[in-house]
Write a protein that holds these residues in place. Structure first.
Motif, PDB file in Angstrom:
ATOM      1  N   VAL A  36      11.682  26.028 -17.392  1.00  0.00           N
ATOM      2  CA  VAL A  36      12.478  27.136 -16.865  1.00  0.00           C
ATOM      3  C   VAL A  36      12.697  28.112 -18.021  1.00  0.00           C
ATOM      4  N   GLY A  37      12.117  29.298 -17.908  1.00  0.00           N
ATOM      5  CA  GLY A  37      12.183  30.224 -19.031  1.00  0.00           C
ATOM      6  C   GLY A  37      11.441  29.633 -20.213  1.00  0.00           C
ATOM      7  N   LEU A  38      12.181  29.265 -21.254  1.00  0.00           N
ATOM      8  CA  LEU A  38      11.595  28.640 -22.446  1.00  0.00           C
ATOM      9  C   LEU A  38      12.020  27.190 -22.605  1.00  0.00           C
ATOM     10  N   THR A  39      12.738  26.651 -21.617  1.00  0.00           N
ATOM     11  CA  THR A  39      13.321  25.317 -21.732  1.00  0.00           C
ATOM     12  C   THR A  39      12.556  24.286 -20.918  1.00  0.00           C
ATOM     13  N   ASP A  40      12.229  23.162 -21.548  1.00  0.00           N
ATOM     14  CA  ASP A  40      11.582  22.053 -20.847  1.00  0.00           C
ATOM     15  C   ASP A  40      12.645  21.184 -20.185  1.00  0.00           C
ATOM     16  N   VAL A  41      12.426  20.877 -18.911  1.00  0.00           N
ATOM     17  CA  VAL A  41      13.345  20.027 -18.159  1.00  0.00           C
ATOM     18  C   VAL A  41      12.531  18.900 -17.519  1.00  0.00           C
ATOM     19  N   THR A  42      13.053  17.669 -17.606  1.00  0.00           N
ATOM     20  CA  THR A  42      12.403  16.518 -16.994  1.00  0.00           C
ATOM     21  C   THR A  42      13.388  15.829 -16.060  1.00  0.00           C
ATOM     22  N   LEU A  43      12.932  15.514 -14.865  1.00  0.00           N
ATOM     23  CA  LEU A  43      13.754  14.834 -13.861  1.00  0.00           C
ATOM     24  C   LEU A  43      13.068  13.532 -13.476  1.00  0.00           C
ATOM     25  N   GLU A  44      13.807  12.416 -13.512  1.00  0.00           N
ATOM     26  CA  GLU A  44      13.275  11.099 -13.170  1.00  0.00           C
ATOM     27  C   GLU A  44      14.201  10.435 -12.157  1.00  0.00           C
ATOM     28  N   TYR A  45      13.637  10.020 -11.021  1.00  0.00           N
ATOM     29  CA  TYR A  45      14.467   9.399  -9.990  1.00  0.00           C
ATOM     30  C   TYR A  45      13.606   8.573  -9.040  1.00  0.00           C
ATOM     31  N   SER A  46      14.252   7.722  -8.244  1.00  0.00           N
ATOM     32  CA  SER A  46      13.564   6.923  -7.240  1.00  0.00           C
ATOM     33  C   SER A  46      13.925   7.437  -5.850  1.00  0.00           C
ATOM     34  N   ARG A  47      12.974   7.338  -4.896  1.00  0.00           N
ATOM     35  CA  ARG A  47      13.059   8.052  -3.631  1.00  0.00           C
ATOM     36  C   ARG A  47      13.139   7.107  -2.423  1.00  0.00           C
ATOM     37  N   PRO A  48      14.340   6.796  -1.945  1.00  0.00           N
ATOM     38  CA  PRO A  48      14.465   5.990  -0.731  1.00  0.00           C
ATOM     39  C   PRO A  48      14.090   6.808   0.505  1.00  0.00           C
ATOM     40  N   SER A  49      13.742   6.125   1.582  1.00  0.00           N
ATOM     41  CA  SER A  49      13.383   6.782   2.834  1.00  0.00           C
ATOM     42  C   SER A  49      14.334   6.387   3.958  1.00  0.00           C
ATOM     43  N   MET A  50      14.339   7.175   5.041  1.00  0.00           N
ATOM     44  CA  MET A  50      15.252   6.956   6.158  1.00  0.00           C
ATOM     45  C   MET A  50      14.920   5.658   6.904  1.00  0.00           C
ATOM     46  N   ARG A  51      13.670   5.485   7.279  1.00  0.00           N
ATOM     47  CA  ARG A  51      13.221   4.308   8.021  1.00  0.00           C
ATOM     48  C   ARG A  51      14.083   4.026   9.257  1.00  0.00           C
ATOM     49  N   GLY A  52      14.360   5.082   9.992  1.00  0.00           N
ATOM     50  CA  GLY A  52      15.114   4.935  11.231  1.00  0.00           C
ATOM     51  C   GLY A  52      16.618   4.814  11.059  1.00  0.00           C
ATOM     52  N   ARG A  53      17.078   4.897   9.831  1.00  0.00           N
ATOM     53  CA  ARG A  53      18.519   4.731   9.576  1.00  0.00           C
ATOM     54  C   ARG A  53      19.226   6.082   9.571  1.00  0.00           C
ATOM     55  N   THR A  54      20.515   6.085   9.898  1.00  0.00           N
ATOM     56  CA  THR A  54      21.364   7.269   9.736  1.00  0.00           C
ATOM     57  C   THR A  54      21.797   7.300   8.278  1.00  0.00           C
ATOM     58  N   ILE A  55      21.592   8.440   7.625  1.00  0.00           N
ATOM     59  CA  ILE A  55      21.820   8.506   6.184  1.00  0.00           C
ATOM     60  C   ILE A  55      23.211   9.045   5.839  1.00  0.00           C
TER      61      ILE A  55
END
Length: 281
Positions: A36-55
């Motif tokens: 972003v502009g001149l700045t390096d940004v790193t994002l690390e995360y895990s991604r759950p899914s709905m699988r028919g559930r109400t979130i």
């Protein structure tokens, strides 16, 4: 023959036990690298899914702290200082926690990233920044929890979060304009003492044009009202290599004097050694 069969069976059993069956992770890991502009940004995360559930309001309860994803901490790393919610986040890594609500989310940037999920004991002193953002309804289901960098500009970005029928965005400000303005000013003003000094020392050590090095070291010293003993030490070496023994001796004597006042015996000894070589002691 019977012994061979038994040995083969035992070997196959050992291999079978050691073998690992790989299966897809229910909440796969994602890593995003964004400038972003001149700045390096790193994002690390895990991604759950709905699988028919109400979130929202169910699997992810309202008004309770959520790890913002699955598994280990969701972690964001900034290469330079940024601003979130009116507070400066120093360059480094932060865990992102959220407290979702039906209309607003509280987003926390936590400076302890070593937790698995939410901390066992929440520590307010570790909250580096906190911001309240609006939750927007979207017309279709987002099956898998998704984070993104949206609305990219030179000095800002939106950290987006989407799941089910909800989107929230956290505005982040970057110091791009300040950095660019400082760089422009520096270039327009021409090289400073540090640049001249570094160039002169490089030319000396690399065996390049010593007369050019002499010109640059003179500029560096002239631009410093009170040049340091290590700068004068380099001046003496450059002058000596350029064949200006008188100037080398003068610089070495001044360097020795300042080094002695600063209590740096190593530089005192170095200057004395050179002065002896140049016939000044």
């Amino acid at each position: 023959m019977k012994k061979i069969i038994l040995l083969f069976s035992a070997l196959m059993l050992t291999v079978g036990i050691q073998a690992q069956i790989q299966t897809p992770q229910p909440s796969p890991f994602q890593k995003i690298e964004q400038k972003v502009g001149l700045t390096d940004v790193t994002l690390e995360y895990s991604r759950p899914s709905m699988r028919g559930r109400t979130i929202m309001g169910n699997l992810v309860p309202y008004d309770k702290m959520w790890r913002t994803g699955a598994n280990a901490n969701t972690k964001i790393t900034f290469g330079e200082d940024v601003e979130v919610g009116g507070k400066t986040l120093k360059a480094g890594s932060y865990a992102i926690y959220t407290k979702p609500g039906s209309s607003n989310w509280e987003v926390f940037f936590y400076n302890d990233t070593s937790n698995w999920g939410t901390p066992e004991k929440w520590d307010d002193s570790k909250v580096a920044a906190q911001v309240s953002v609006q939750a927007y309804p979207i017309p279709m289901d987002i099956e898998t929890f998704t984070m993104s960098f949206d609305d990219l500009k030179n000095d800002s970005a939106m950290l987006g979060m989407m799941w089910e029928k909800t989107y929230v965005g956290v505005p982040i400000k970057f110091g791009t304009d300040k950095t660019v303005s400082e760089n422009i000013q520096k270039v327009m003003n021409g090289p400073g003492a540090n640049e001249y000094y570094a160039a002169a020392v490089y030319y000396l050590e690399a065996g390049k044009d010593i007369n050019q090095a002499k010109t640059w070291i003179d500029k560096a010293i002239d631009m410093n009202k009170e040049p340091a003993y290590w700068q004068l030490r380099q001046k003496s070496l450059i002058y000596a290599k350029a064949g200006d023994k008188k100037g080398a001796i003068e610089a070495a004597k001044k360097s020795k004097e300042l080094a002695k006042a600063a209590g740096n015996n190593d530089y005192v000894a170095l200057n004395e050694k050179s002065l002896k070589e140049w016939g000044a002691m």
